[in-house]
Structure formats: structure tokens, C-alpha cells
Design an enzyme around this catalytic site. Structure first.
Site, short mmCIF file in Angstrom:
data_model
loop_
_atom_site.label_atom_id
_atom_site.label_comp_id
_atom_site.label_asym_id
_atom_site.label_seq_id
_atom_site.Cartn_x
_atom_site.Cartn_y
_atom_site.Cartn_z
N GLU A 182 0.82 -1.20 0.00
CA GLU A 182 0.00 0.00 0.00
C GLU A 182 0.86 1.26 0.00
O GLU A 182 1.95 1.29 0.58
CB GLU A 182 -0.94 -0.02 1.20
CG GLU A 182 -1.97 -1.13 1.04
CD GLU A 182 -3.03 -1.15 2.12
OE1 GLU A 182 -2.79 -0.64 3.22
OE2 GLU A 182 -4.11 -1.69 1.83
N CYS B 116 -0.88 5.77 10.01
CA CYS B 116 0.31 5.04 10.47
C CYS B 116 -0.08 3.72 11.10
O CYS B 116 -0.96 3.68 11.97
CB CYS B 116 1.02 5.81 11.57
SG CYS B 116 1.86 7.25 11.03
#
Ligand code: SAH
Ligand code: SF4
Length: 417
Positions: free
Chosen positions: A96, A398
């Protein structure tokens, strides 16, 4: 499309391309044409390299060569403008990559970007802590609202005609490090990415977003899936491609590491290198070992010693990232220990409020603990920023990156962010 190993042109240096065209019996200047098309022209297929003769393109194809850049196969868009891309490599593996318009502050923590700091932009947070007309607990709130204001003001297309964004890149398929709070860790490690696959994520996103390198302000953060310093050679080769061939200066790049001590020492010797962010995440070895088992191999003192060998520019700092986990590492005693640890280092801290993930048994810190933590560090003289989470609603923040978009729950609210 599946292409044979080493058959990807994207990722090759000019010298490698020269060897290749010579071996194929093509004229040497063809290498420069291919190089230009790959890295500046951002072509995604051989047919698009129109500077090459049809014959040369056919010859390359016949020998099994292809551009071989990662392909965007799925996208998700957050209400905050963040986009998450599932990128497929030539062998079918996926990683990703995240596009964050107006940056994420990952380079600095307050929404501004790395190169501004070098250009001498005033550090508002430090000034405020010196002119302490404002009480310390108020500082955190002020800084947060200043961050929000800037976020609204900047916008994707700035008034003066350039766009600003940060691209978060993956360096491995999965990760071997096993940090207990991170969703990527659950994948384990599948394989390293090649330099072309790392730089290729950026090329694919730049092409998609029609970015003009040199005019638009693009920051790169190696903070996606994987541990860049456990794929050191490919990571550094990708930095050279991104800066040399694609024109993105290394001063606009930040690499984040969980703390691979020998690699940090190697990194310190590199002539061309991004900025460094170390994922500290705890104020002492016992808490760190619990949440980041790799601490048993290289403890905090060893990491700080290694970090101290990095030659810093006049206005350069080492960034320490600190994921706040409710009740685990977010109390006053921890803030005090962080101040002790980093005393004397040219350091700044990015606080990251933990982003939840399925099957991970931590909780988010209380907002007042976050404010107090930040205020304590600032009053101890440490520039401290709270990173605004990006794309939590689409699992792009994150520690939320994994490899498939199909089976994941949607978070109901990002209002608590
Ligand atoms: N492997 C590298 C870079 C990728 S992780 C590293 O660990 O540094 C990028 C950052 O996200 C790290 O600082 C990591 O501590 C943080 N992180 C991981 N999981 C997180 C989560 N669930 N919430 C918030 N931050 C997280
Ligand atoms: Fe790997 Fe970084 Fe996640 Fe740790 S935080 S498991 S090093 S990606």
C-alpha cells in the site's frame, strides 16, 4: 501481467540500461531515451516510449522486457483527502502507498515540510515556549489549533499555483519486526521490494496525480509497510533513483526506522541521504521491549549512540516518533524519561496518537494525557509536535497498512482523532 525477474526496466540505472541496450544490439543513445521516459515521462508501458523506434520497442518486448512499474489496482479515498492505493508488483504481490494532499507533517510534525525548515522558517512552537505568556498546558491546545488552521488554509492547490503533498511509501511486503501495536506486523514478512518497486510507487502516484516535479512540493516518507533498514540496499538505491533520476531532493524525504543499529551507522556514512526518524515509542527499555520486541536486540542506548553519529546540517534535527498508547507509555513519568534520554541531542519529537486496528489490544491515550505529554516535553526544551492522523477512516494512517482492501471494517468515526 507477470514479467520475468529483472525484466522490469523501471528501477534500472542509466548504466544498467546502457549495458542492456548494448547487449540487445541497439544503439547506446537508446538507453538515455528509455531512462528519460521511465523517470521523467512516467510511462507505464513500452508502447508509451514513443521516442524509441517501433523496432526497438518490439525488440525489448520480444526479449521479455516491460516497464514493470507497480500498478494501482485499488483505491480508497478518505474524507480528509488522503488516498490509499493498493499497488500490485509484477509478480502479483501487493503493498500500500498513501497520498496525503498538503502533507502529513510526518517530516516535522506541525504540517509544514522539511525544506521550509532548512530555508529558515521560524519555529513557532519554540518561540511560544520561550515567551511563556501562555501557560504550559495551554501550549498543546494552541499548537493543535494552529495545526488545524494551517491544514484548512493550505488546501491542495495553493494560491500561488503549486500543490503540496506527502507520499508514504512501502519498503517491504509485510514486516518482520513485530511491533505489538502495528497492523502491518500481523502480515509477517513476505519479501523485500526492489529499488524499482519502491521508487515505482512514487512514479505511479505522481503520474496519477499529474504532479509537476520541480514546481509542486512533494515530500516522501518511507513510513509505509515494512522496515526500510531491513531492506537497506534497495531502499538506498531507490533514494538515488528518486533524487537523481526523478528529481525529488533527498531533503524532502524522511525515512523512519524501528531501530536497526548497524543500518543506522551505515546510513550516517551515506553522501546522499534522507532525514531520519527513529521510532522511539517508549521512554525505557522495559516498556519498549514489551511493545517492540526488537529492543532486546538493540536497546535504546545503542540506538541513540548510532543516531549521534549522523552528521546534521545546521538546521537539521533527528526526529523521534512516539506512538502514544493509552496507559502504556503516555504518563508524566514517561515524558520525564524521554526528556532525560534525549537531553543534549538535536532532537524533535512527533507524537502519534495510536491508530486502532482489528485484533490489537491497545487503547488510545486520553486527550488530556496527550496535551500534558506534549506540554511537558516542550517545557523541557524539546520541540514536540502532534501528528494529525490522516485517512483513519480508510485505514491509511500510520500502522494501519496491510495488503488487502476487501475484508476490512470501516472505522465509524474519525472525530476522536
Ligand atoms: N517500519 C518503520 C516505518 C513504518 S511504520 C518504523 O517502524 O519506523 C511508521 C510509523 O508508524 C512508526 O513510527 C511506527 O511506530 C508508527 N506506527 C505503527 N503502528 C501504528 C499505529 N497503529 N498507530 C500509530 N502509529 C503507528
Ligand atoms: Fe514494521 Fe514499522 Fe510496523 Fe514495527 S511499526 S511492525 S517496524 S512497519
Amino acid at each position: 501481467m507477470f514479467i520475468k525477474e529483472n525484466a522490469a526496466l523501471f528501477g534500472k540505472t542509466l548504466v544498467e540500461l546502457q549495458t542492456l541496450v548494448t547487449e540487445l544490439g541497439l544503439q547506446k543513445f537508446r538507453a538515455a531515451q528509455i531512462f528519460e521516459a521511465l523517470y521523467r515521462g512516467r510511462v507505464s508501458s513500452l508502447e508509451d516510449i514513443t521516442t524509441l523506434s517501433l523496432e526497438a520497442r518490439e525488440r525489448l518486448a520480444l526479449e521479455g522486457f516491460a516497464v514493470g512499474r507497480p500498478e494501482v489496482v485499488q483505491t480508497a479515498k478518505s474524507i480528509d483527502g488522503t488516498e490509499r492505493y493498493l499497488m500490485r508488483m509484477a509478480d502479483g504481490e501487493t503493498v500500500e502507498t498513501v497520498w496525503m494532499p498538503e502533507g502529513d507533517g510526518g517530516e516535522r510534525g506541525d504540517g509544514s515540510d522539511a525544506a521550509e525548515e532548512e530555508a529558515g522558517e521560524v519555529d513557532s512552537i519554540q518561540l511560544r515556549s520561550v515567551n511563556s505568556e501562555v501557560s504550559e498546558p495551554e501550549l498543546g491546545k494552541l499548537e493543535q489549533s494552529a495545526g488545524r488552521k494551517r491544514w484548512r488554509d493550505v488546501g491542495t492547490l495553493e494560491k500561488n499555483g503549486y500543490r503540496r503533498a506527502t507520499i508514504c511509501i512501502s519498503s517491504q511486503v509485510g514486516c518482520a519486526v513485530n511491533c505489538q501495536f502495528c497492523l502491518t506486523a500481523k502480515l509477517g514478512i513476505k519479501r523485500n521490494l526492489t529499488a524499482g518497486e519502491i521508487a515505482g510507487q512514487v512514479a505511479a502516484v505522481l503520474a496519477r496525480q499529474q504532479i509537476r516535479v520541480g514546481q509542486d512540493r512533494i515530500n516522501l516518507v518511507f513510513m509505509g509497510m515494512g522496515e526500510p533498514f531491513l531492506n537497506y540496499d534497495s531502499f538506498m538505491a531507490s533514494v538515488r533513483l528518486l533524487s537523481g533520476a526523478m528529481g525529488i531532493p533527498e531533503s524532502r524525504m524522511t525515512v523512519s526506522t524501528s531501530g536497526i543499529e548497524p543500518a543506522i551507522r551505515r546510513f550516517a556514512q551515506e553522501p546522499v541521504r534522507p532525514k531520519l526518524a527513529l521510532s522511539l515509542n517508549a521512554s525505557n527499555d522495559s516498556v519498549r521491549a514489551e511493545i517492540m520486541p526488537i529492543t532486546r536486540k538493540w536497546n535504546i542506548a545503542a540506538l541513540l549512540d548510532a543516531v549521534a553519529t549522523i552528521p546534521l546540517g545546521k538546521r537539521e534535527y533527528v526526529t523521534f516518533e512516539y506512538v502514544l498508547l493509552g496507559g502504556v507509555n503516555d504518563q508524566l513519568v514517561h515524558a520525564g524519561e524521554v526528556l532525560e534520554l534525549l537531553r543534549g541531542l538535536k532532537a524533535k519529537i512527533n507524537l502519534i496518537v495510536w491508530n486502532p486496528g482489528p485484533g490489537i489490544a491497545y487503547s488510545q491515550p486520553a486527550p488530556e494525557d496527550v496535551t500534558l505529554f506534549q506540554a511537558t516535553l516542550i517545557s523541557g526544551g524539546l520541540p514536540t509536535y502532534i501528528r494529525r492522523p490522516r485517512g483513519r477512516d480508510i485505514f491509511a494512517a500510520c500502522g494501519q497498512l496491510k495488503r488487502t482492501m476487501d475484508d476490512e471494517p470501516q472505522l465509524v468515526s474519525i472525530a476522536s482523532a
